[in-house]
Motif scaffolding. Sequence first.
Motif, PDB file in Angstrom:
ATOM      1  N   VAL A  68     -59.438 -75.450  47.400  1.00  0.00           N
ATOM      2  CA  VAL A  68     -58.671 -75.602  48.635  1.00  0.00           C
ATOM      3  C   VAL A  68     -58.522 -77.108  48.857  1.00  0.00           C
ATOM      4  CG1 VAL A  68     -58.537 -75.061  51.097  1.00  0.00           C
ATOM      5  CG2 VAL A  68     -59.686 -73.472  49.516  1.00  0.00           C
ATOM      6  N   LEU A  69     -57.399 -77.665  48.428  1.00  0.00           N
ATOM      7  CA  LEU A  69     -57.264 -79.124  48.356  1.00  0.00           C
ATOM      8  C   LEU A  69     -57.393 -79.813  49.706  1.00  0.00           C
ATOM      9  CD1 LEU A  69     -54.540 -79.937  45.693  1.00  0.00           C
ATOM     10  CD2 LEU A  69     -56.859 -80.820  45.804  1.00  0.00           C
ATOM     11  N   ASP A  70     -56.950 -79.157  50.785  1.00  0.00           N
ATOM     12  CA  ASP A  70     -56.985 -79.864  52.064  1.00  0.00           C
ATOM     13  C   ASP A  70     -58.383 -79.950  52.659  1.00  0.00           C
ATOM     14  OD1 ASP A  70     -57.359 -77.307  52.980  1.00  0.00           O
ATOM     15  OD2 ASP A  70     -55.533 -77.224  54.200  1.00  0.00           O
ATOM     16  N   THR A  71     -59.386 -79.422  51.939  1.00  0.00           N
ATOM     17  CA  THR A  71     -60.774 -79.599  52.383  1.00  0.00           C
ATOM     18  C   THR A  71     -61.493 -80.688  51.587  1.00  0.00           C
ATOM     19  OG1 THR A  71     -61.696 -77.943  50.843  1.00  0.00           O
ATOM     20  CG2 THR A  71     -60.886 -77.151  52.980  1.00  0.00           C
ATOM     21  N   ALA A  81     -64.843 -80.131  47.433  1.00  0.00           N
ATOM     22  CA  ALA A  81     -63.883 -79.327  48.177  1.00  0.00           C
ATOM     23  C   ALA A  81     -64.311 -77.878  48.160  1.00  0.00           C
ATOM     24  CB  ALA A  81     -62.480 -79.468  47.580  1.00  0.00           C
ATOM     25  N   ASP A  82     -63.875 -77.134  49.192  1.00  0.00           N
ATOM     26  CA  ASP A  82     -64.127 -75.705  49.242  1.00  0.00           C
ATOM     27  C   ASP A  82     -63.384 -74.989  48.116  1.00  0.00           C
ATOM     28  OD1 ASP A  82     -65.460 -76.298  51.566  1.00  0.00           O
ATOM     29  OD2 ASP A  82     -63.981 -75.385  52.904  1.00  0.00           O
ATOM     30  N   LEU A  83     -63.902 -73.828  47.763  1.00  0.00           N
ATOM     31  CA  LEU A  83     -63.223 -72.935  46.833  1.00  0.00           C
ATOM     32  C   LEU A  83     -62.680 -71.733  47.590  1.00  0.00           C
ATOM     33  CD1 LEU A  83     -65.786 -72.913  43.878  1.00  0.00           C
ATOM     34  CD2 LEU A  83     -63.623 -74.167  44.001  1.00  0.00           C
ATOM     35  N   LEU A  88     -68.261 -74.149  46.586  1.00  0.00           N
ATOM     36  CA  LEU A  88     -68.007 -75.579  46.674  1.00  0.00           C
ATOM     37  C   LEU A  88     -67.838 -76.151  45.277  1.00  0.00           C
ATOM     38  CD1 LEU A  88     -67.951 -77.836  48.922  1.00  0.00           C
ATOM     39  CD2 LEU A  88     -70.317 -78.322  48.282  1.00  0.00           C
ATOM     40  N   ALA A  89     -66.890 -77.080  45.142  1.00  0.00           N
ATOM     41  CA  ALA A  89     -66.635 -77.699  43.842  1.00  0.00           C
ATOM     42  C   ALA A  89     -66.781 -79.202  43.930  1.00  0.00           C
ATOM     43  CB  ALA A  89     -65.232 -77.355  43.355  1.00  0.00           C
ATOM     44  N   SER A 241     -51.851 -73.191  33.853  1.00  0.00           N
ATOM     45  CA  SER A 241     -53.168 -72.919  34.434  1.00  0.00           C
ATOM     46  C   SER A 241     -53.741 -74.185  35.055  1.00  0.00           C
ATOM     47  CB  SER A 241     -54.112 -72.388  33.350  1.00  0.00           C
ATOM     48  OG  SER A 241     -55.402 -72.155  33.889  1.00  0.00           O
ATOM     49  N   PHE A 242     -54.176 -74.089  36.322  1.00  0.00           N
ATOM     50  CA  PHE A 242     -54.736 -75.244  37.020  1.00  0.00           C
ATOM     51  C   PHE A 242     -55.681 -74.738  38.094  1.00  0.00           C
ATOM     52  CE2 PHE A 242     -54.198 -78.992  40.016  1.00  0.00           C
ATOM     53  CZ  PHE A 242     -54.977 -79.839  39.241  1.00  0.00           C
ATOM     54  N   ASP A 243     -56.520 -75.647  38.608  1.00  0.00           N
ATOM     55  CA  ASP A 243     -57.551 -75.287  39.572  1.00  0.00           C
ATOM     56  C   ASP A 243     -57.066 -75.316  41.020  1.00  0.00           C
ATOM     57  OD1 ASP A 243     -59.302 -75.094  37.416  1.00  0.00           O
ATOM     58  OD2 ASP A 243     -59.931 -77.177  37.586  1.00  0.00           O
ATOM     59  N   ALA A 244     -55.779 -75.520  41.225  1.00  0.00           N
ATOM     60  CA  ALA A 244     -55.151 -75.451  42.545  1.00  0.00           C
ATOM     61  C   ALA A 244     -53.745 -74.902  42.325  1.00  0.00           C
ATOM     62  CB  ALA A 244     -55.111 -76.826  43.209  1.00  0.00           C
TER      63      ALA A 244
END
Length: 450
Positions: A68-71, A81-83, A88-89, A241-244
């Motif tokens: 969750v990029l905005d965190t 950042a949150d997942l 948490l990442a 494929s990406f993490d966001a």
Amino acid sequence: MLRGKEEGLFDTFTYMYDFVYMAPIRSTAGISFKALATLVTLGIGASPAAAQDDDLGEYSDPRRPMVVLDTAALRGSHFVADLEGGGLAQLTLHPALQKAVEDALASHHLPFAAAAVISIPDGRVLVLAGYSKADPTLDAATLALHPWAPAASVFKVVSASALLQQAHVDPETRVCYHAGVSSVLRDNLIDMPGIDRSCASLGYGIGKSQNAIIAKLAARNLRPEQLERMANAFGFGQDISFDAPLEPSEVEIPREPLEFARAAAGFWHSSLSPLHGALLAATIANHGEMPAPRLIEKAVDAKGVSVKLAKTASHRVLDRAVAEQVGRMMQLTTTMGTARRSFRDRNGHPTLPIEVAGKTGTLFYRGRAHDPILPSSTSTLGAGQLGYSWFIGFAPADHPKIAFAVLLGNPVASQLRAHFVARHLVADYLATEGPGPAGPSKHGHLLAHR
């Protein structure tokens, strides 16, 4: 929005105390003490370089967790950042470079601007930056991960790759041409000895972004399905494929000969996001293999259990020899071509201690139904009021360590070009990492701020 406010360096106990007893001031919500403590154990308090050395193996779920990029927030020497769904990442973003890039974007007060930087060859995303004066609510997730601009002449990299690999065009073959500086007309596609006063190679066409050369070569040597296959191999029209959440860049290759030639030269018919632009450059820099981009360094779930991250392999787009040929053409962009004034002084000397390879792109917003949609619906910008300026590239040119993309949405009257911002991006990278040979980074990760 990425939040880059530094909160200082904490030792492990102080860090844990802060999150347990000072919960009201946490910048990431909904994360258990166990999750935070586990991330501390995994390396939040360690140096970024050391954190890279862990092999996390395969994630138990075939999908990677989504950030969750905005965190995102800076904790010590790392961003976390949150997942989605909890957890948490620790992110791959580098605080120093992230801040420098976001400062550069914000300093020009542009309607829209974005940048992305990727580490080569491992695909770690070092920078995701975004700024908008037109709509300050826009964040890096919107501006860096969405294809809000046409690929423009950046698409010439795809066309050159197709000409070399699919059509086996000799890169030294000279083409005689006329005009083609800012358009492609029907007469640009045929030989006209009376006015074809200039002859040059494919490499010159890339370095100078000469539309008539690329259009004529494509019209004579490529079939639309060949160019379409190459665009797909580079990720256009594909889910990457990406993490966001990363919105696919699109492409539509016309079958009508003139529009096909225009598309090959970069006149519309394609869209591109800044992160995908950086991946195009990374593919050339990485000898024809597109790295799998990743944003997560380490992660824990909502219960504090370490997440084993699935590994996404790089994939081959081009033969190594073809990628090297295209890379040499891209270096002409900074030595004698459209980005020369940013990377060379008046005497032709480099403005940086290393050489940079790249590709520029310029178009003007039209506001037509099938064109890429601007990231904001603000009514202050209409057709004819905005110009797109691209620069994708990699550095050092002879031993690439980073690939990057800068995209500016300029007022039409502005003289600022993306290659100027890109030159400063590379300078900031060198100030952070140094120009030496590739190896373990002394910082490990890189980032942008607002």
